[in-house]
Write a protein that holds these residues in place. Sequence first.
Motif, short mmCIF file in Angstrom:
data_model
loop_
_atom_site.label_atom_id
_atom_site.label_comp_id
_atom_site.label_asym_id
_atom_site.label_seq_id
_atom_site.Cartn_x
_atom_site.Cartn_y
_atom_site.Cartn_z
N THR A 259 116.68 53.45 -32.09
CA THR A 259 115.73 52.96 -33.10
C THR A 259 114.74 52.00 -32.47
OG1 THR A 259 117.48 53.17 -34.76
CG2 THR A 259 115.55 51.87 -35.37
N LEU A 260 115.18 51.23 -31.50
CA LEU A 260 114.31 50.27 -30.82
C LEU A 260 113.11 50.98 -30.18
CD1 LEU A 260 114.34 47.19 -30.40
CD2 LEU A 260 115.56 47.57 -28.25
N GLU A 261 113.28 52.21 -29.75
CA GLU A 261 112.18 52.95 -29.14
C GLU A 261 111.04 53.16 -30.13
OE1 GLU A 261 111.61 53.75 -26.03
OE2 GLU A 261 113.48 52.75 -25.45
N THR A 262 111.37 53.35 -31.41
CA THR A 262 110.33 53.47 -32.44
C THR A 262 109.56 52.16 -32.56
OG1 THR A 262 111.66 55.08 -33.66
CG2 THR A 262 109.91 53.96 -34.88
N ALA A 263 110.29 51.05 -32.52
CA ALA A 263 109.63 49.74 -32.54
C ALA A 263 108.67 49.60 -31.36
CB ALA A 263 110.67 48.63 -32.52
N PHE A 264 109.12 50.02 -30.19
CA PHE A 264 108.28 49.91 -28.99
C PHE A 264 107.01 50.74 -29.09
CE2 PHE A 264 112.29 49.04 -26.21
CZ PHE A 264 112.36 47.76 -26.72
N ASP A 265 107.10 51.92 -29.70
CA ASP A 265 105.91 52.76 -29.86
C ASP A 265 104.83 52.02 -30.63
OD1 ASP A 265 107.12 54.87 -28.53
OD2 ASP A 265 107.74 55.90 -30.37
N HIS A 266 105.23 51.31 -31.68
CA HIS A 266 104.26 50.58 -32.50
C HIS A 266 103.73 49.35 -31.76
CE1 HIS A 266 104.62 52.53 -36.56
NE2 HIS A 266 105.56 53.15 -35.87
N ILE A 267 104.60 48.69 -31.01
CA ILE A 267 104.18 47.51 -30.26
C ILE A 267 103.14 47.90 -29.21
CG2 ILE A 267 104.99 45.79 -28.59
CD1 ILE A 267 107.65 45.75 -30.27
N ARG A 268 103.36 49.00 -28.54
CA ARG A 268 102.37 49.47 -27.56
C ARG A 268 101.07 49.86 -28.24
NH1 ARG A 268 106.94 52.63 -25.95
NH2 ARG A 268 108.03 51.74 -24.14
N ALA A 269 101.18 50.60 -29.34
CA ALA A 269 99.99 51.10 -30.02
C ALA A 269 99.13 49.98 -30.61
CB ALA A 269 100.39 52.07 -31.14
N PHE A 270 99.73 48.84 -30.87
CA PHE A 270 99.00 47.70 -31.43
C PHE A 270 98.14 47.01 -30.36
CE2 PHE A 270 98.95 43.17 -32.92
CZ PHE A 270 98.28 43.38 -34.12
N GLY A 271 98.36 47.34 -29.11
CA GLY A 271 97.65 46.66 -28.04
C GLY A 271 98.20 45.28 -27.77
N THR A 272 99.48 45.09 -28.05
CA THR A 272 100.15 43.80 -27.88
C THR A 272 100.03 43.31 -26.45
OG1 THR A 272 101.73 44.45 -29.59
CG2 THR A 272 102.37 42.62 -28.14
N ASP A 273 99.67 42.03 -26.29
CA ASP A 273 99.65 41.47 -24.93
C ASP A 273 100.64 40.31 -24.77
OD1 ASP A 273 98.30 39.43 -26.25
OD2 ASP A 273 96.37 39.83 -25.30
N VAL A 274 101.33 39.93 -25.84
CA VAL A 274 102.43 38.98 -25.75
C VAL A 274 103.36 39.25 -26.93
CG1 VAL A 274 101.17 37.18 -27.01
CG2 VAL A 274 103.08 36.54 -25.52
N LEU A 275 104.65 39.21 -26.68
CA LEU A 275 105.65 39.56 -27.68
C LEU A 275 106.48 38.34 -28.04
CD1 LEU A 275 106.97 41.91 -29.30
CD2 LEU A 275 108.53 42.21 -27.36
N VAL A 276 106.61 38.06 -29.34
CA VAL A 276 107.54 37.05 -29.83
C VAL A 276 108.76 37.78 -30.36
CG1 VAL A 276 107.91 35.19 -31.49
CG2 VAL A 276 105.66 35.48 -30.44
N VAL A 277 109.91 37.51 -29.78
CA VAL A 277 111.16 38.12 -30.25
C VAL A 277 111.91 37.11 -31.09
CG1 VAL A 277 113.39 39.08 -29.58
CG2 VAL A 277 111.33 39.72 -28.31
#
Length: 340
Positions: A259-277
């Motif tokens: 399921t985390l892979e689906t989250a990653f797809d959206h994070i990449r597509a957003f153009g994220t340059d820093v991630l807050v976990v």
Amino acid sequence: MKAIFDDRQWVHDPKHFMANGTRLANPEQPKRIEVLTEGAKEAGCRFEAPEDHGLGPIAALHSAEYLVFLQTIHERWSRIEGASDEVIPNIHPDRRTASYPRSAVGQAGFHQADTSCPIAAGTWEAAYWSAQSAVHGADLMAAGEQAAYVLSRPPGHHAFADLAGGFCFLNNSGIAAERLLKAGKRPAILDIDVHHGNGTQGIFYERGDVLTVSLHADPVRFYPFFWGHGHERGEGAGRGCNLNLPLARGTGDDEYLKTLETAFDHIRAFGTDVLVVALGLDAYEKDPLKGLAITTPGFGRIAAAIAKLGLPVLFVQEGGYLSEELGQNLTSFLKGFQDA
């Protein structure tokens, strides 16, 4: 990895909360600090104290009315004859547009979503420094750090702009993301706490400048119940910038990682340059709040998967309650990230 914590976060010491109509010992205990500190140090973290950046970064997300409430309510409550030691609401408005009372009891009901966020003498001070720790962590990331851990306690992801809930008072992960946004970054928040980060979702739901993603136990029969369902995608400018990935109770490592892979797809597509976990460790199989079934090695695998995104990451502590393995779970997570 740098870690951030302020000793004033110890002074919030809640005694009780209500669950299923029963008064219970509050699981969000100060001892969590001791256990999490040792777990972070075992992973090689070096702690430093935050600077005081004032109310500005906090007020960027939370209303002035709410901040006045948090600063004054315990003293006002204490003047009520026969009042409890902790502020716990007993009445709530049916809508956020309801009239705002002068009564301490009425304001408690307006600003506290549930009975899991009791306010005592030290609550505001601890919440303030928990938020300042998150601000300091965000500033480190803006200055070029590739990873940092914030021991935010009390936690924050159930706090809305003007509403406490679920052991949370100030939305630390959201405050960090807002700070990064103002520093010119494009942040996303990935919430891996066992509970949906309903406050975080509420704050950013109509905004398109911060992506919010949450993996959590399905709220259809699990706190926070009313938020966190898969059809909640954001509204207005935020449409498509909120992603909920509810999981069946008892979900373990392998299904979680898929399921985390689906989250990653959206994070990449957003153009994220820093991630807050928003780092909840309460997805653990033996956590007292019982939702998912992540193992201690599983936390390391989750962190390693996050590392492979190749983004700077700020880890902000959310849930994870006292169990024999709580510190080990944090060590496993942080080592898993660093080793990857």
